[in-house]
Every structure is written in C-alpha cells, then in structure tokens.
Design a protein around this motif. Sequence first.
Motif: not given
Length: 143
Positions: A115-134
């Motif tokens: 997650l990248t911090l930009d002011g008061d926001e954290l945003a970015g990708p998440a990946t479930e490592t067992n299934s590959g779900l993003t």
Amino acid sequence: MNCCYRSGRMGLIASIAAAFATLSIAWVATSNDSYAPKAVAEDVISGSWVGVAESDAFPEDLELWVTLEMGEDGSVEGIFGTPDGDAPFIGHYDADANLLTGEVTPEDANWELELTLDGDELAGPATETNSGLTAEVTLERSE
C-alpha cells in the motif's frame, strides 16, 4: 636481572593494552553505524483507517476498518477488520518510498499487501498467496 625482566615485560604488556584501548576508541568513534536500526522521521501510519477491498472475485466491495501501530524502526502491527471478523497484520513502512508492505493473516488465508501512502490515503494491491486472488485496497485515515 629477573626483577628487571618482569617490570620490562609488565611495561610492555601495559603499553600494548594502552595501544589497544586507544585503537578501540578510535574505531568506535569512526565506525559506520549502518547496522543500527534507523528511526523513522515521522509516524504517519499509526491510527485508524477505513476503506474497501475491491475484486472481481467478490460479490461486492469488502468493507475494511483497520488499526495500525508503527514502531520506531518502521515495523507495523495491527488489525484488519471485516464484517466476517478480524485478522492480524504484520508489516513494515518504508518512509523513503511511502510504502507499507506486509501480511494480513485470517485463519484460512494469507494476504500480501503493498500500500502506497498519499496524504491520508493508503492504496494498492493485495494478493492472497494460496489462491492467487487479487484485490485493490483503498483506505482513508478515519481520525
């Protein structure tokens, strides 16, 4: 002569000890402390956050409420809450890159986040490592 030899030997040992002590002090004074933990200048991560995780695999956006606590060395621990329950978070904040990385580990999954911090926001990708779900996570500071 035996007496002089001993005091000569003791004098030599004392001289060596003094030289070693001087070199040790000089080394400590000029040593590189790159191995010492570096303090993060400002804690911009600790606190409460709210947001969503979005994925084509989810029937609807997953609501998130998050509490994070950052240590002096940039380590971060916390809780990611969802309507289904809470899960622990362990990670690290890189102040130079404004990047929070880590893992959310509910009972049956392991999510890796960047997650990248930009002011008061954290945003970015998440990946479930067992299934590959993003998913895409977006959080806003709620304090």
